[in-house]
Design a protein around this motif. Structure first.
Motif, PDB file in Angstrom:
ATOM      1  N   VAL A  32       0.732  -1.121   0.205  1.00  0.00           N
ATOM      2  CA  VAL A  32      -0.404  -0.265   0.181  1.00  0.00           C
ATOM      3  C   VAL A  32       0.673   1.472  -0.253  1.00  0.00           C
ATOM      4  O   VAL A  32       2.168   1.318   0.462  1.00  0.00           O
ATOM      5  CB  VAL A  32      -0.832  -0.150   1.511  1.00  0.00           C
ATOM      6  N   VAL A  33       0.411   2.265  -0.814  1.00  0.00           N
ATOM      7  CA  VAL A  33       0.908   3.693  -0.764  1.00  0.00           C
ATOM      8  C   VAL A  33       0.153   4.335  -0.092  1.00  0.00           C
ATOM      9  O   VAL A  33      -0.741   4.894  -0.924  1.00  0.00           O
ATOM     10  CB  VAL A  33       1.793   4.095  -2.369  1.00  0.00           C
ATOM     11  N   LEU A  34       0.459   4.914   1.289  1.00  0.00           N
ATOM     12  CA  LEU A  34      -0.851   5.317   2.115  1.00  0.00           C
ATOM     13  C   LEU A  34      -0.044   7.339   2.193  1.00  0.00           C
ATOM     14  O   LEU A  34       0.865   7.227   2.875  1.00  0.00           O
ATOM     15  CB  LEU A  34      -1.337   4.999   3.192  1.00  0.00           C
ATOM     16  N   TYR A  35      -0.679   8.200   1.983  1.00  0.00           N
ATOM     17  CA  TYR A  35      -0.367   9.501   1.566  1.00  0.00           C
ATOM     18  C   TYR A  35      -0.922  10.399   1.649  1.00  0.00           C
ATOM     19  O   TYR A  35      -2.372  10.115   1.198  1.00  0.00           O
ATOM     20  CB  TYR A  35       0.652   9.541   0.168  1.00  0.00           C
ATOM     21  N   SER A  36      -0.379  11.942   2.180  1.00  0.00           N
ATOM     22  CA  SER A  36      -1.948  12.402   3.077  1.00  0.00           C
ATOM     23  C   SER A  36      -1.584  13.665   1.645  1.00  0.00           C
ATOM     24  O   SER A  36       0.138  13.949   1.192  1.00  0.00           O
ATOM     25  CB  SER A  36      -1.582  13.204   3.856  1.00  0.00           C
ATOM     26  N   HIS A  37      -2.005  14.848   1.713  1.00  0.00           N
ATOM     27  CA  HIS A  37      -2.281  16.000   0.827  1.00  0.00           C
ATOM     28  C   HIS A  37      -3.529  17.134   2.249  1.00  0.00           C
ATOM     29  O   HIS A  37      -3.426  16.953   2.612  1.00  0.00           O
ATOM     30  CB  HIS A  37      -3.195  16.024  -0.481  1.00  0.00           C
ATOM     31  N   PRO A  38      -1.887  18.511   1.922  1.00  0.00           N
ATOM     32  CA  PRO A  38      -3.060  19.895   2.691  1.00  0.00           C
ATOM     33  C   PRO A  38      -3.845  19.466   3.003  1.00  0.00           C
ATOM     34  O   PRO A  38      -5.087  19.347   4.051  1.00  0.00           O
ATOM     35  CB  PRO A  38      -1.656  20.572   2.533  1.00  0.00           C
ATOM     36  N   ARG A  39      -4.978  19.453   1.329  1.00  0.00           N
ATOM     37  CA  ARG A  39      -6.339  20.158   1.630  1.00  0.00           C
ATOM     38  C   ARG A  39      -6.995  20.019  -0.019  1.00  0.00           C
ATOM     39  O   ARG A  39      -6.215  20.161  -0.292  1.00  0.00           O
ATOM     40  CB  ARG A  39      -6.263  21.056   2.498  1.00  0.00           C
ATOM     41  N   ASP A  40      -8.152  20.243   0.136  1.00  0.00           N
ATOM     42  CA  ASP A  40      -8.766  19.789  -1.276  1.00  0.00           C
ATOM     43  C   ASP A  40      -8.593  21.158  -1.674  1.00  0.00           C
ATOM     44  O   ASP A  40      -8.151  22.298  -1.259  1.00  0.00           O
ATOM     45  CB  ASP A  40     -10.325  19.419  -0.618  1.00  0.00           C
ATOM     46  N   PHE A  41      -8.394  21.317  -2.856  1.00  0.00           N
ATOM     47  CA  PHE A  41      -9.000  22.998  -4.272  1.00  0.00           C
ATOM     48  C   PHE A  41      -7.810  23.850  -4.406  1.00  0.00           C
ATOM     49  O   PHE A  41      -7.534  24.655  -3.717  1.00  0.00           O
ATOM     50  CB  PHE A  41      -9.818  23.207  -3.478  1.00  0.00           C
ATOM     51  N   THR A  42      -6.282  22.207  -3.595  1.00  0.00           N
ATOM     52  CA  THR A  42      -5.524  23.238  -3.907  1.00  0.00           C
ATOM     53  C   THR A  42      -4.248  22.746  -4.993  1.00  0.00           C
ATOM     54  O   THR A  42      -4.660  21.450  -5.744  1.00  0.00           O
ATOM     55  CB  THR A  42      -4.141  23.134  -2.383  1.00  0.00           C
ATOM     56  N   PRO A  43      -3.364  23.525  -5.143  1.00  0.00           N
ATOM     57  CA  PRO A  43      -2.944  23.567  -6.967  1.00  0.00           C
ATOM     58  C   PRO A  43      -1.321  21.979  -6.876  1.00  0.00           C
ATOM     59  O   PRO A  43      -2.102  21.119  -7.337  1.00  0.00           O
ATOM     60  CB  PRO A  43      -2.095  24.368  -7.390  1.00  0.00           C
ATOM     61  N   VAL A  44      -0.976  21.572  -5.390  1.00  0.00           N
ATOM     62  CA  VAL A  44       0.364  21.154  -6.075  1.00  0.00           C
ATOM     63  C   VAL A  44      -0.557  19.439  -5.667  1.00  0.00           C
ATOM     64  O   VAL A  44      -0.142  18.153  -6.265  1.00  0.00           O
ATOM     65  CB  VAL A  44       0.950  21.479  -4.689  1.00  0.00           C
ATOM     66  N   VAL A  66      -3.045   2.476  -4.053  1.00  0.00           N
ATOM     67  CA  VAL A  66      -2.795   3.363  -3.234  1.00  0.00           C
ATOM     68  C   VAL A  66      -4.049   3.791  -2.422  1.00  0.00           C
ATOM     69  O   VAL A  66      -5.126   4.149  -3.281  1.00  0.00           O
ATOM     70  CB  VAL A  66      -2.822   4.370  -4.649  1.00  0.00           C
ATOM     71  N   ILE A  67      -3.939   4.787  -2.094  1.00  0.00           N
ATOM     72  CA  ILE A  67      -4.983   5.473  -1.368  1.00  0.00           C
ATOM     73  C   ILE A  67      -4.674   6.870  -0.567  1.00  0.00           C
ATOM     74  O   ILE A  67      -3.406   6.555   0.520  1.00  0.00           O
ATOM     75  CB  ILE A  67      -5.158   4.267   0.038  1.00  0.00           C
ATOM     76  N   ALA A  68      -4.902   7.863  -0.910  1.00  0.00           N
ATOM     77  CA  ALA A  68      -5.098   9.261  -0.264  1.00  0.00           C
ATOM     78  C   ALA A  68      -5.938  10.001   0.694  1.00  0.00           C
ATOM     79  O   ALA A  68      -6.618   9.068   1.085  1.00  0.00           O
ATOM     80  CB  ALA A  68      -5.154  10.262  -1.379  1.00  0.00           C
ATOM     81  N   VAL A  69      -4.932  10.646   1.695  1.00  0.00           N
ATOM     82  CA  VAL A  69      -5.728  11.391   2.770  1.00  0.00           C
ATOM     83  C   VAL A  69      -5.489  12.198   2.497  1.00  0.00           C
ATOM     84  O   VAL A  69      -5.292  13.358   2.409  1.00  0.00           O
ATOM     85  CB  VAL A  69      -5.008  10.670   4.254  1.00  0.00           C
ATOM     86  N   SER A  70      -7.048  13.495   2.557  1.00  0.00           N
ATOM     87  CA  SER A  70      -6.957  14.733   2.494  1.00  0.00           C
ATOM     88  C   SER A  70      -8.811  15.215   3.579  1.00  0.00           C
ATOM     89  O   SER A  70      -8.924  14.348   4.057  1.00  0.00           O
ATOM     90  CB  SER A  70      -7.479  15.141   1.117  1.00  0.00           C
ATOM     91  N   VAL A  71      -7.573  15.827   4.564  1.00  0.00           N
ATOM     92  CA  VAL A  71      -8.615  16.680   5.623  1.00  0.00           C
ATOM     93  C   VAL A  71      -9.793  17.884   5.539  1.00  0.00           C
ATOM     94  O   VAL A  71     -10.980  18.264   5.950  1.00  0.00           O
ATOM     95  CB  VAL A  71      -7.177  16.875   7.042  1.00  0.00           C
ATOM     96  N   PHE A  94      -8.279   6.163  -7.746  1.00  0.00           N
ATOM     97  CA  PHE A  94      -8.622   4.878  -6.070  1.00  0.00           C
ATOM     98  C   PHE A  94      -9.085   6.149  -5.021  1.00  0.00           C
ATOM     99  O   PHE A  94      -9.367   7.641  -5.196  1.00  0.00           O
ATOM    100  CB  PHE A  94      -7.051   5.086  -5.576  1.00  0.00           C
ATOM    101  N   PRO A  95      -8.913   5.382  -3.777  1.00  0.00           N
ATOM    102  CA  PRO A  95     -10.153   6.341  -3.221  1.00  0.00           C
ATOM    103  C   PRO A  95      -9.556   7.244  -2.672  1.00  0.00           C
ATOM    104  O   PRO A  95      -8.082   7.174  -2.081  1.00  0.00           O
ATOM    105  CB  PRO A  95     -10.161   5.102  -2.091  1.00  0.00           C
ATOM    106  N   ILE A  96     -10.260   7.881  -1.894  1.00  0.00           N
ATOM    107  CA  ILE A  96      -9.775   9.447  -1.319  1.00  0.00           C
ATOM    108  C   ILE A  96      -9.721   9.538  -0.229  1.00  0.00           C
ATOM    109  O   ILE A  96     -11.332   9.209   0.306  1.00  0.00           O
ATOM    110  CB  ILE A  96      -9.154  11.021  -1.711  1.00  0.00           C
ATOM    111  N   LEU A  97      -9.637   9.404   1.481  1.00  0.00           N
ATOM    112  CA  LEU A  97     -10.045   9.102   2.409  1.00  0.00           C
ATOM    113  C   LEU A  97     -10.142  10.614   3.069  1.00  0.00           C
ATOM    114  O   LEU A  97      -9.786  11.725   2.123  1.00  0.00           O
ATOM    115  CB  LEU A  97      -8.643   9.079   3.493  1.00  0.00           C
ATOM    116  N   ALA A  98     -11.916  10.700   3.445  1.00  0.00           N
ATOM    117  CA  ALA A  98     -12.641  11.702   3.595  1.00  0.00           C
ATOM    118  C   ALA A  98     -12.082  12.165   5.097  1.00  0.00           C
ATOM    119  O   ALA A  98     -12.923  11.584   5.889  1.00  0.00           O
ATOM    120  CB  ALA A  98     -14.055  11.838   3.776  1.00  0.00           C
ATOM    121  N   PHE A 125       3.430   6.764   3.341  1.00  0.00           N
ATOM    122  CA  PHE A 125       3.761   5.017   3.773  1.00  0.00           C
ATOM    123  C   PHE A 125       4.037   4.263   3.257  1.00  0.00           C
ATOM    124  O   PHE A 125       2.208   3.577   2.051  1.00  0.00           O
ATOM    125  CB  PHE A 125       2.692   4.939   5.108  1.00  0.00           C
ATOM    126  N   ILE A 126       4.884   3.831   3.276  1.00  0.00           N
ATOM    127  CA  ILE A 126       4.778   2.614   1.813  1.00  0.00           C
ATOM    128  C   ILE A 126       4.773   1.292   3.191  1.00  0.00           C
ATOM    129  O   ILE A 126       5.803   1.220   3.661  1.00  0.00           O
ATOM    130  CB  ILE A 126       6.034   2.119   1.279  1.00  0.00           C
TER     131      ILE A 126
END
Ligand code: BEZ
Length: 212
Positions: A32-44, A66-71, A94-98, A125-126
Motif C-alpha cells: 500500500v502507498v498511503l499518502y496525505s494531501h494538505p487539503r482539497d482544491f490546492t494546486p500541488v 494506493v490510498i490518499a488522505v485529505s482532511v 483510487f480512494p481518497i479518505l475523507a 507511507f509504503i
C-alpha cells in the motif's frame, strides 16, 4: 509517538470516495502507498493526484494499492475529483479518505504543528502485505512529491524481499544490485548469484539484477 519503519501500520475505519474503508481489510494481501494531501482544491495536490492516477497500471503490476488522505469532507472531495479529471486529463481511480475528523492524520502523525497546525504535511507511507511500514517520507506542503521515486523504492523493497539484495545510489530497475556484506560464504554466493559478481572491496560487490 511517530510511526517508525518496521511498525505495524495502524488500522482505522474512515469514509472515502469509494465508500467506508477498514484499512487492514482493504489492504489485505497488497502493498500500500498511503499518502496525505494538505487539503482539497490546492494546486500541488491536484497535480499529484492526477499523476498518481496515471500510474495505476504501474502500481498494479507491483501489487500495490494506493490510498490518499485529505482532511476535508466527502462532499468536498467529490467536487474536487471533477477538477482533477478536468485539469489533469485523468480521473482519480483510487480512494481518497475523507478525514475531516483527522482520525487518520492524527494516527499517522501527518499534522506537524510547527509547519501548520491544521493541515497535513505531505506524508508517504509504503506498507507491505503484512501491514508493516517499510518506508516513510515527509515533504513540505509547497513541494510536490516524485511518484516515480515511490515506484523505484517499491522495486527496491520487493527485490530485497525476493532476492536478499540491496540497491545502490540512484539504482533503477534493471541496473546491477549489491550483495549484502554479511554474505561471504563462496558456496552460498555461487548458489545465490549464478550470474556472478564484481568485487570492488570485500564489502562492496555488484551482481546483475537477479530477476532480469
Ligand atoms: C498545494 O497543494 O498547492 C498546497 C497546499 C498547501 C500549501 C501550499 C500548497
Amino acid at each position: 509517538m511517530s510511526l517508525r519503519l518496521g511498525d505495524i501500520a495502524p488500522d482505522f475505519t474512515q469514509h472515502s470516495t469509494e465508500g467506508d474503508i477498514s484499512f487492514h481489510a482493504w489492504a489485505a494481501g497488497h502493498w500500500v502507498v498511503l499518502y496525505s494531501h494538505p487539503r482539497d482544491f490546492t494546486p500541488v495536490c491536484t497535480t499529484e493526484l492526477g499523476y498518481t492516477a496515471k500510474l495505476k497500471q504501474a502500481f498494479a503490476d507491483r501489487g500495490v494499492k494506493v490510498i490518499a488522505v485529505s482532511v476535508d469532507d466527502l462532499d468536498s472531495h467529490q467536487r474536487w475529483v471533477g477538477d482533477i479529471a478536468e485539469t489533469q486529463g485523468q480521473a482519480v481511480n483510487f480512494p481518497i479518505l475523507a478525514d475531516a475528523d483527522r482520525k487518520v492524520a492524527t494516527l499517522y502523525d501527518m499534522i506537524h504543528p510547527n509547519a501548520n497546525d491544521t493541515l497535513t504535511v505531505r506524508s508517504v507511507f509504503i506498507i507491505d502485505p503484512k501491514h508493516k511500514i517499510r518506508t516513510t517520507f515527509t515533504y513540505p506542503a509547497s513541494t510536490g512529491r516524485n511518484f516515480d521515486e515511490i515506484l523505484r523504492v517499491i522495486d527496491s523493497l520487493q527485490l530485497t524481499d525476493s532476492h536478499g539484495v540491496a540497491t545502490p545510489v540512484n539504482w533503477k530497475d534493471g541496473d546491477d544490485v549489491i550483495i549484502p556484506a554479511a554474505l561471504q560464504d563462496p558456496e552460498v554466493l555461487k548458489a545465490k548469484f549464478p550470474k556472478g559478481y564484481r568485487e570492488l572491496k570485500s564489502y562492496l560487490r555488484y551482481t546483475p539484477q537477479p530477476n532480469r
